[in-house]
Structures are given as structure tokens and as C-alpha cells.
Design an enzyme around this catalytic site. Structure first.
Site, PDB file in Angstrom:
ATOM      1  N   TRP A  34       0.817  -1.225   0.000  1.00 53.40           N
ATOM      2  CA  TRP A  34       0.000   0.000   0.000  1.00 53.40           C
ATOM      3  C   TRP A  34       0.844   1.265   0.000  1.00 53.40           C
ATOM      4  O   TRP A  34       0.312   2.363  -0.060  1.00 53.40           O
ATOM      5  CB  TRP A  34      -0.956   0.002   1.196  1.00 53.40           C
ATOM      6  CG  TRP A  34      -0.327  -0.352   2.498  1.00 53.40           C
ATOM      7  CD1 TRP A  34       0.279   0.489   3.382  1.00 53.40           C
ATOM      8  CD2 TRP A  34      -0.236  -1.658   3.080  1.00 53.40           C
ATOM      9  NE1 TRP A  34       0.744  -0.206   4.471  1.00 53.40           N
ATOM     10  CE2 TRP A  34       0.438  -1.529   4.325  1.00 53.40           C
ATOM     11  CE3 TRP A  34      -0.649  -2.923   2.677  1.00 53.40           C
ATOM     12  CZ2 TRP A  34       0.696  -2.619   5.146  1.00 53.40           C
ATOM     13  CZ3 TRP A  34      -0.397  -4.005   3.500  1.00 53.40           C
ATOM     14  CH2 TRP A  34       0.267  -3.854   4.717  1.00 53.40           C
ATOM     15  N   ARG A  35       2.167   1.106   0.043  1.00 52.01           N
ATOM     16  CA  ARG A  35       3.047   2.276  -0.032  1.00 52.01           C
ATOM     17  C   ARG A  35       3.552   2.527  -1.453  1.00 52.01           C
ATOM     18  O   ARG A  35       4.337   3.453  -1.670  1.00 52.01           O
ATOM     19  CB  ARG A  35       4.247   2.088   0.907  1.00 52.01           C
ATOM     20  CG  ARG A  35       3.900   2.242   2.377  1.00 52.01           C
ATOM     21  CD  ARG A  35       5.109   2.061   3.269  1.00 52.01           C
ATOM     22  NE  ARG A  35       4.757   2.310   4.671  1.00 52.01           N
ATOM     23  CZ  ARG A  35       5.481   1.910   5.702  1.00 52.01           C
ATOM     24  NH1 ARG A  35       6.611   1.244   5.505  1.00 52.01           N
ATOM     25  NH2 ARG A  35       5.086   2.169   6.934  1.00 52.01           N
ATOM     26  N   GLU A  47      -5.532   0.560   5.957  1.00 60.56           N
ATOM     27  CA  GLU A  47      -5.689   1.000   7.339  1.00 60.56           C
ATOM     28  C   GLU A  47      -6.815   0.256   8.048  1.00 60.56           C
ATOM     29  O   GLU A  47      -6.714  -0.057   9.236  1.00 60.56           O
ATOM     30  CB  GLU A  47      -5.920   2.512   7.397  1.00 60.56           C
ATOM     31  CG  GLU A  47      -4.698   3.341   7.024  1.00 60.56           C
ATOM     32  CD  GLU A  47      -3.507   3.099   7.937  1.00 60.56           C
ATOM     33  OE1 GLU A  47      -3.700   2.639   9.089  1.00 60.56           O
ATOM     34  OE2 GLU A  47      -2.370   3.352   7.504  1.00 60.56           O
ATOM     35  N   GLN A  52      -6.202  -4.054  14.520  1.00 64.39           N
ATOM     36  CA  GLN A  52      -6.177  -5.317  15.273  1.00 64.39           C
ATOM     37  C   GLN A  52      -5.508  -6.475  14.518  1.00 64.39           C
ATOM     38  O   GLN A  52      -5.706  -7.641  14.863  1.00 64.39           O
ATOM     39  CB  GLN A  52      -7.609  -5.760  15.675  1.00 64.39           C
ATOM     40  CG  GLN A  52      -8.273  -4.816  16.650  1.00 64.39           C
ATOM     41  CD  GLN A  52      -9.475  -4.115  16.080  1.00 64.39           C
ATOM     42  OE1 GLN A  52      -9.766  -4.198  14.915  1.00 64.39           O
ATOM     43  NE2 GLN A  52     -10.163  -3.404  16.931  1.00 64.39           N
ATOM     44  N   THR A  53      -4.722  -6.172  13.473  1.00 65.25           N
ATOM     45  CA  THR A  53      -4.098  -7.235  12.683  1.00 65.25           C
ATOM     46  C   THR A  53      -2.661  -6.845  12.342  1.00 65.25           C
ATOM     47  O   THR A  53      -2.389  -5.700  11.983  1.00 65.25           O
ATOM     48  CB  THR A  53      -4.889  -7.480  11.374  1.00 65.25           C
ATOM     49  OG1 THR A  53      -6.281  -7.600  11.677  1.00 65.25           O
ATOM     50  CG2 THR A  53      -4.415  -8.754  10.689  1.00 65.25           C
ATOM     51  N   LEU A  90      -9.509 -12.533   8.396  1.00 66.63           N
ATOM     52  CA  LEU A  90      -9.027 -11.290   9.024  1.00 66.63           C
ATOM     53  C   LEU A  90      -9.782 -10.965  10.312  1.00 66.63           C
ATOM     54  O   LEU A  90      -9.288 -10.238  11.158  1.00 66.63           O
ATOM     55  CB  LEU A  90      -9.161 -10.110   8.053  1.00 66.63           C
ATOM     56  CG  LEU A  90      -8.000  -9.891   7.079  1.00 66.63           C
ATOM     57  CD1 LEU A  90      -8.338  -8.783   6.094  1.00 66.63           C
ATOM     58  CD2 LEU A  90      -6.717  -9.553   7.826  1.00 66.63           C
ATOM     59  N   GLY A  91     -11.012 -11.482  10.418  1.00 66.75           N
ATOM     60  CA  GLY A  91     -11.798 -11.223  11.617  1.00 66.75           C
ATOM     61  C   GLY A  91     -12.381  -9.822  11.647  1.00 66.75           C
ATOM     62  O   GLY A  91     -12.170  -9.023  10.742  1.00 66.75           O
ATOM     63  N   TYR A  92     -13.150  -9.544  12.719  1.00 67.50           N
ATOM     64  CA  TYR A  92     -13.792  -8.227  12.880  1.00 67.50           C
ATOM     65  C   TYR A  92     -14.507  -7.826  11.578  1.00 67.50           C
ATOM     66  O   TYR A  92     -14.206  -6.808  10.970  1.00 67.50           O
ATOM     67  CB  TYR A  92     -12.759  -7.162  13.269  1.00 67.50           C
ATOM     68  CG  TYR A  92     -12.014  -7.465  14.548  1.00 67.50           C
ATOM     69  CD1 TYR A  92     -12.540  -7.085  15.783  1.00 67.50           C
ATOM     70  CD2 TYR A  92     -10.794  -8.131  14.520  1.00 67.50           C
ATOM     71  CE1 TYR A  92     -11.863  -7.365  16.968  1.00 67.50           C
ATOM     72  CE2 TYR A  92     -10.109  -8.424  15.703  1.00 67.50           C
ATOM     73  CZ  TYR A  92     -10.644  -8.031  16.915  1.00 67.50           C
ATOM     74  OH  TYR A  92      -9.967  -8.308  18.083  1.00 67.50           O
ATOM     75  N   TYR A 130      -8.761   7.886  13.899  1.00 69.78           N
ATOM     76  CA  TYR A 130      -7.491   7.338  13.407  1.00 69.78           C
ATOM     77  C   TYR A 130      -7.529   7.131  11.899  1.00 69.78           C
ATOM     78  O   TYR A 130      -6.626   7.574  11.173  1.00 69.78           O
ATOM     79  CB  TYR A 130      -7.148   6.006  14.090  1.00 69.78           C
ATOM     80  CG  TYR A 130      -6.000   5.334  13.362  1.00 69.78           C
ATOM     81  CD1 TYR A 130      -4.704   5.803  13.517  1.00 69.78           C
ATOM     82  CD2 TYR A 130      -6.233   4.302  12.451  1.00 69.78           C
ATOM     83  CE1 TYR A 130      -3.656   5.244  12.813  1.00 69.78           C
ATOM     84  CE2 TYR A 130      -5.187   3.738  11.746  1.00 69.78           C
ATOM     85  CZ  TYR A 130      -3.903   4.213  11.924  1.00 69.78           C
ATOM     86  OH  TYR A 130      -2.873   3.676  11.203  1.00 69.78           O
ATOM     87  N   ASP A 148      -2.759   5.699  16.702  1.00 65.83           N
ATOM     88  CA  ASP A 148      -3.108   4.324  17.051  1.00 65.83           C
ATOM     89  C   ASP A 148      -2.254   3.882  18.231  1.00 65.83           C
ATOM     90  O   ASP A 148      -1.549   4.696  18.847  1.00 65.83           O
ATOM     91  CB  ASP A 148      -2.925   3.397  15.844  1.00 65.83           C
ATOM     92  CG  ASP A 148      -1.467   3.275  15.409  1.00 65.83           C
ATOM     93  OD1 ASP A 148      -0.601   3.990  15.962  1.00 65.83           O
ATOM     94  OD2 ASP A 148      -1.200   2.451  14.511  1.00 65.83           O
ATOM     95  N   CYS A 209      16.202   0.756  22.108  1.00 63.79           N
ATOM     96  CA  CYS A 209      16.610   2.165  22.166  1.00 63.79           C
ATOM     97  C   CYS A 209      17.930   2.434  21.466  1.00 63.79           C
ATOM     98  O   CYS A 209      18.137   3.517  20.895  1.00 63.79           O
ATOM     99  CB  CYS A 209      16.675   2.648  23.613  1.00 63.79           C
ATOM    100  SG  CYS A 209      15.067   2.629  24.438  1.00 63.79           S
TER     101      CYS A 209
END
Length: 371
Positions: A34-35, A47, A52-53, A90-92, A130, A148, A209
Site C-alpha cells: 500500500w506504499r 488501514e 487489530q491485525t 481477518l476477523g472483525y 485514526y 493508534d 533504544c
């Protein structure tokens, strides 16, 4: 914002932070499908999928989705069965239903052009703060926050924000922080870089870090408390539901499947017949036989358990014992229609969208490996 948050921003080297963050992103960003361009439709789809994935999981789904529905118009015209099949796993599933409704509205109201203002895009079904910020900033370069979990984790450390990120009102604090920090000349890369930093370096637990391109700007790192952030209260324990399911065949080898209701959990997806267990004293195969007989007027033969599945939702856990069985008795067509039951061949079943738990059941059944 509380005083300490305002203070951290007032002393912050915003320009240096932007430059270091975006320079790192330009060199180190992952190649994601998608980029490849800034098509608002593709950004929007990605997006929604990424909610949640994990990114690694989404990539093949995104590629197939765009292959099936290359344009916003193609998706708007698609029927629900094909859409659910494209989303299968994918769910949801409410995400893709809302996306479909919103895309149809874009075609009807905005002549197929995804809105480029916060006011318009936020009115579309399923588009929260978001998603609106992500599409506006990534696709259109608008200096809008896209906050997010990754972004909240990164900024809680960078700015030493100790508010509980599990509380919805806390998001406003981070949105205001992004508005202060965002690069108005390259909002697309700025927001993507924050997300990428959270995914690759500023990870949950102990962040990397020493590899961080903005370490010198990080207030939490300077005070040695980065591993203690973000502050997040734990969710309530999920409710466990005991289920018994069976993959039933008839004399022709067809499989019996059931369509879930149009509303509620996993709406309109297909599944194998299953029932919640209320009587823990009876053997599970007998529970299934009795409930099947009561519901549909026929009693199947039930064999051995083929798999046990624990499937976790956000608010509950399914504990499912799955059997294989035979149904020699016929079920009246009126009963099948009334209860949204259907006999399908093993070839035809590939065209129907199932939830992940029922895909796992069928995989165990077809592999013959059992438990």
C-alpha cells in the site's frame, strides 16, 4: 494536557525530531504494497485491515483484495458474499461491512473521490479519528493526527506522557501532541514514520533504544523509564463459552453448513452446526445430537472428536470440541431454508466465507490428523 506534558513539548526540539524521524523512515521503511502509491482507496483499505491485525498477516489479504477489487468502484459494486470471502480470516467482519457502505457512499455522494477534509471523511461509516487522520495525512498530505496504539506508545516515551492509554479520553492528549509535532510539509512520511518506529523499534515491553533514530529526543530514555511506558490498565478477563460442533456429511458426501444471523458476532458468515453446552454432565456428542434433533428434527451419528479449538475474541473465548458425523436422515427443505442451512460439496464449500475457528475445524477434518 497536564502541565508536565505541556512542559515537555515547550522544551522539545521539534524540528530536530522531525528531521531525524523522517530521514530514518526514508532509508529504513519497509516495502509494503500500500506504499507503492498514495491512492486514497488503497490507503483506506490497508488501514482498515491493519486495525487489530499484524502487518505480515495483512499483506497477502491486501494483495488479494486489490486484485479482486482494483478500484473503489469495483468494490462498491461487489456483492457481500464475495466481500466476506475476500476478508475471510481477518476477523472483525463489521470492518469490511462498514468499509463497503462507506465506499458506496463515496461513489454516490462524492463521485468516487475519497473526501479530503476531516469533516467529510469522518461522516463515512466506520471512519473514526485514526482512519480519517491516516487517509488524510498519508494519501493527501494533510497535517492531521493518526493516533493508534503504536503512536501512543512512541509518544508516551518520547514526551514522557504517563496517562493511561486504555482510557478513550487519553487519545485527545496524543492527538494534540501530534498536531504540535507534525511536519506540515511532509505529513505523510511523518505519520507513517511514527507508526513504523512503533512497529520496528519502539516496541512493547523493552524497546530497542540503541537502534532508535530519535533516542536523543526521548524524555523517557533520558530518565531511564522507557520500559515502564506506556501506562495501560489491563482489560477485564474474557468470558469463556463452551461449544460443541460437528462436520456432518450425507450419503452423497455433501457437507452441512449454516449461515449466521445478519446481526451480531460474525454476522452472515458460514459455519458448521454448533451449539452452546449448558449441560456439563452429558457427553458432548450427546449434547450435540439432542440439540440438533430439537432444532432440526433429525438425529446425526457422531464419531470421534477431530479437533479442540480455543478461539479468542475481544470479549469472550470459544472453547469448541468438534466432531465428525453422518446424517442419513434427510432434513426437509423448508427446515433447511428456515434455519439457513445448506448442503454443499467439498468443491462448493470453497466459495463460502467462514470464520477462522471454523476454517481450523475444516482443516483438521480434511487433513485427517485429528487432535
Amino acid at each position: 494536557m497536564k502541565n508536565y506534558e505541556i512542559e515537555s513539548l515547550s522544551k522539545f526540539n521539534t524540528v530536530g525530531f522531525r528531521n531525524d524521524l523522517i530521514s530514518w523512515f526514508e532509508k529504513e521503511q519497509r516495502e509494503l504494497p500500500w506504499r507503492k502509491d498514495q491512492d486514497p482507496y488503497k490507503v483506506w483499505v490497508s488501514e482498515i485491515m491493519l486495525q487489530q491485525t499484524r502487518v505480515e498477516t495483512v499483506i497477502p489479504y491486501f494483495n488479494r483484495f486489490i486484485e479482486w477489487f482494483p478500484t473503489l468502484e469495483d468494490f462498491a459494486e461487489a456483492d457481500e458474499e464475495k466481500i466476506l470471502k475476500a476478508w475471510e480470516g481477518l476477523g472483525y467482519y463489521s470492518r469490511v461491512r462498514n468499509l463497503h457502505s462507506a465506499v458506496k457512499e463515496v461513489c454516490e455522494t462524492y463521485n468516487g473521490m475519497v473526501p479530503d477534509t476531516p469533516e467529510a471523511i469522518s461522516k463515512l461509516k466506520g471512519v473514526g479519528p485514526y482512519t480519517a487522520g491516516a487517509v488524510l495525512s498519508i494519501a493527501y498530505g494533510k497535517p492531521e493526527p493518526a493516533v493508534d496504539g503504536n503512536v501512543m506508545r512512541v509518544l508516551s516515551r518520547i514526551l514522557l506522557i504517563e496517562e493511561d492509554i486504555a482510557k478513550p479520553r487519553t487519545r485527545k492528549i496524543f492527538e494534540e501532541a501530534v498536531r504540535e509535532l507534525i511536519d506540515h510539509g511532509n505529513a505523510s512520511f511523518f505519520n507513517q514514520a511514527l507508526m513504523e518506529l512503533g512497529a520496528l523499534i519502539c516496541t512493547p515491553g523493552v524497546p530497542a533504544c540503541l537502534l532508535c533514530p530519535v533516542r536523543e529526543h526521548c524524555v523517557a530514555f533520558g530518565e531511564g523509564v522507557q520500559a515502564q511506558l506506556p501506562v495501560k490498565t489491563k482489560k477485564k478477563k474474557s468470558r469463556a463459552v463452551q461449544l460443541v460442533a460437528a462436520i456432518l456429511t450425507n450419503n452423497q458426501g455433501d457437507l452441512l453448513i449454516h449461515k449466521r444471523p445478519a446481526n451480531g458476532l460474525l454476522a452472515n458468515l458460514w459455519e458448521f452446526p454448533n451449539f452452546e453446552i449448558h449441560n456439563q454432565l452429558l457427553p458432548k456428542r450427546e449434547v450435540f445430537q439432542q440439540q440438533f434433533l430439537d432444532a432440526y428434527g433429525a438425529k446425526p451419528e457422531i464419531g470421534e472428536v477431530i479437533t479442540k479449538i480455543d478461539h479468542v475474541f475481544s470479549h469472550l473465548v470459544w472453547n469448541v470440541d468438534t466432531f465428525a458425523g453422518k446424517l442419513d436422515e434427510s432434513i426437509d427443505q423448508q427446515v433447511l431454508d428456515k434455519h439457513h442451512l445448506k448442503w454443499v460439496s467439498q468443491q462448493e464449500i470453497q466459495d463460502y466465507a467462514f470464520s477462522v475457528s471454523h476454517q481450523k475445524m475444516f482443516a483438521a477434518y480434511t487433513s485427517g490428523t485429528g487432535i
